[in-house]
Design a protein around this motif. Structure first.
Motif, PDB file in Angstrom:
ATOM      1  N   PRO A 109     -11.472  26.070  30.177  1.00  0.00           N
ATOM      2  CA  PRO A 109     -12.139  26.880  29.157  1.00  0.00           C
ATOM      3  C   PRO A 109     -13.300  27.666  29.754  1.00  0.00           C
ATOM      4  CG  PRO A 109     -12.559  24.527  28.809  1.00  0.00           C
ATOM      5  CD  PRO A 109     -11.579  24.642  29.918  1.00  0.00           C
ATOM      6  N   ALA A 110     -13.396  28.932  29.343  1.00  0.00           N
ATOM      7  CA  ALA A 110     -14.507  29.774  29.790  1.00  0.00           C
ATOM      8  C   ALA A 110     -15.599  29.701  28.718  1.00  0.00           C
ATOM      9  CB  ALA A 110     -14.040  31.208  29.985  1.00  0.00           C
ATOM     10  N   TRP A 111     -16.721  29.160  29.105  1.00  0.00           N
ATOM     11  CA  TRP A 111     -17.856  28.973  28.202  1.00  0.00           C
ATOM     12  C   TRP A 111     -18.744  30.210  28.204  1.00  0.00           C
ATOM     13  CZ3 TRP A 111     -17.108  24.370  25.881  1.00  0.00           C
ATOM     14  CH2 TRP A 111     -16.392  23.388  26.569  1.00  0.00           C
TER      15      TRP A 111
ATOM     16  N   MET B 140     -22.244  29.681  19.075  1.00  0.00           N
ATOM     17  CA  MET B 140     -21.462  30.727  18.404  1.00  0.00           C
ATOM     18  C   MET B 140     -20.787  31.643  19.423  1.00  0.00           C
ATOM     19  SD  MET B 140     -21.592  30.044  15.244  1.00  0.00           S
ATOM     20  CE  MET B 140     -22.581  29.455  13.882  1.00  0.00           C
ATOM     21  N   ARG B 141     -21.488  31.978  20.496  1.00  0.00           N
ATOM     22  CA  ARG B 141     -20.871  32.801  21.546  1.00  0.00           C
ATOM     23  C   ARG B 141     -19.731  32.048  22.222  1.00  0.00           C
ATOM     24  NH1 ARG B 141     -26.089  33.335  23.003  1.00  0.00           N
ATOM     25  NH2 ARG B 141     -25.733  32.369  25.041  1.00  0.00           N
TER      26      ARG B 141
ATOM     27  N   GLY C  24     -20.285  30.529  10.370  1.00  0.00           N
ATOM     28  CA  GLY C  24     -21.038  31.501  11.148  1.00  0.00           C
ATOM     29  C   GLY C  24     -22.524  31.448  10.853  1.00  0.00           C
ATOM     30  N   ASP C  25     -23.010  30.281  10.439  1.00  0.00           N
ATOM     31  CA  ASP C  25     -24.391  30.108  10.000  1.00  0.00           C
ATOM     32  C   ASP C  25     -25.246  29.541  11.134  1.00  0.00           C
ATOM     33  OD1 ASP C  25     -26.774  29.501   8.734  1.00  0.00           O
ATOM     34  OD2 ASP C  25     -25.817  28.553   6.995  1.00  0.00           O
ATOM     35  N   GLU C  26     -25.787  30.438  11.949  1.00  0.00           N
ATOM     36  CA  GLU C  26     -26.612  30.023  13.086  1.00  0.00           C
ATOM     37  C   GLU C  26     -27.871  29.282  12.661  1.00  0.00           C
ATOM     38  OE1 GLU C  26     -27.691  32.617  16.373  1.00  0.00           O
ATOM     39  OE2 GLU C  26     -25.690  33.531  16.279  1.00  0.00           O
TER      40      GLU C  26
ATOM     41  N   ALA D 129     -31.617  29.276  20.227  1.00  0.00           N
ATOM     42  CA  ALA D 129     -30.876  29.735  21.406  1.00  0.00           C
ATOM     43  C   ALA D 129     -29.615  28.893  21.597  1.00  0.00           C
ATOM     44  CB  ALA D 129     -31.766  29.672  22.653  1.00  0.00           C
ATOM     45  N   MET D 130     -29.729  27.598  21.343  1.00  0.00           N
ATOM     46  CA  MET D 130     -28.561  26.717  21.472  1.00  0.00           C
ATOM     47  C   MET D 130     -27.503  27.074  20.423  1.00  0.00           C
ATOM     48  SD  MET D 130     -27.286  24.161  23.218  1.00  0.00           S
ATOM     49  CE  MET D 130     -28.701  23.383  23.955  1.00  0.00           C
TER      50      MET D 130
END
Length: 175
Positions: free
Chosen positions: A165-167, A147-148, A116-118, A141-142
């Motif tokens: 798949p729903a992105w 992560m989202r 979880g390390d953005e 942002a990428m």
């Protein structure tokens, strides 16, 4: 005798979905990804990895499809090199280099995503996509998008991921 395994068929559909998502213009027009073959490779790798991580959560049926998705991706890379006119003798060498790059990216991205390390993910994306020494606003942002997407894929039933798949929606970097 020559029937395609269901997991292979699903993997081919998933690869097509990953490729279509990675080709979305928003990544190139609003998120700072250069429209170059190496940058596209990075986006394909990121999207395939996000789906691989989701598939692995499903036990053996997911693992089989994950392996088939990975194999499909490698085969697509090989086909792309040939379409670009790389000769048969050179394909092996270039595939080895691409394979090493792909494993390196997937390993770095996977560790950051699972933790979880953005910030670490944004730095790795910046290094690989932009050849930058640090995370840029675009790569932050990428990383947030990745992560989202990871969370979105986790919330979807396995069958839905296989079907389509729903992105998460990519968002423009803050100025």
């Amino acid at each position: 005798m020559f029937k395609t395994r269901p997991s292979r068929q699903a993997a081919e559909q998933l690869y097509a979905a990953c490729a279509a998502q990675a080709r979305r213009p928003v990544f190139y027009t609003h998120m700072g990804v250069p429209d170059r073959i190496d940058a596209r490779f990075e986006l394909y790798t990121l999207h395939v990895l996000l789906v691989l991580l989701r598939l692995r959560e499903e036990g053996q049926k997911g693992a089989d499809t994950a392996q088939d998705l990975f194999d499909t991706y490698v085969s697509a890379l090989d086909n792309t090199l040939r379409e670009l006119g790389v000769g048969d003798v050179a394909v092996g060498k270039k595939m080895r280099r691409l394979g090493e790059a792909m494993y390196g990216r997937m390993s770095a991205y996977e560790k950051a995503i699972l933790a979880g390390d953005e910030d670490t993910l944004a730095t790795a994306l910046g290094r690989n996509i932009l050849e930058a020494d640090e995370a840029t606003p675009e790569m932050r942002a990428m990383a947030a998008y990745a992560m989202r997407t990871r969370a979105s894929l986790a919330d979807q039933p396995f069958e839905n991921v296989l079907a389509a798949p729903a992105w998460a929606e990519p968002m423009q970097a803050a100025a």
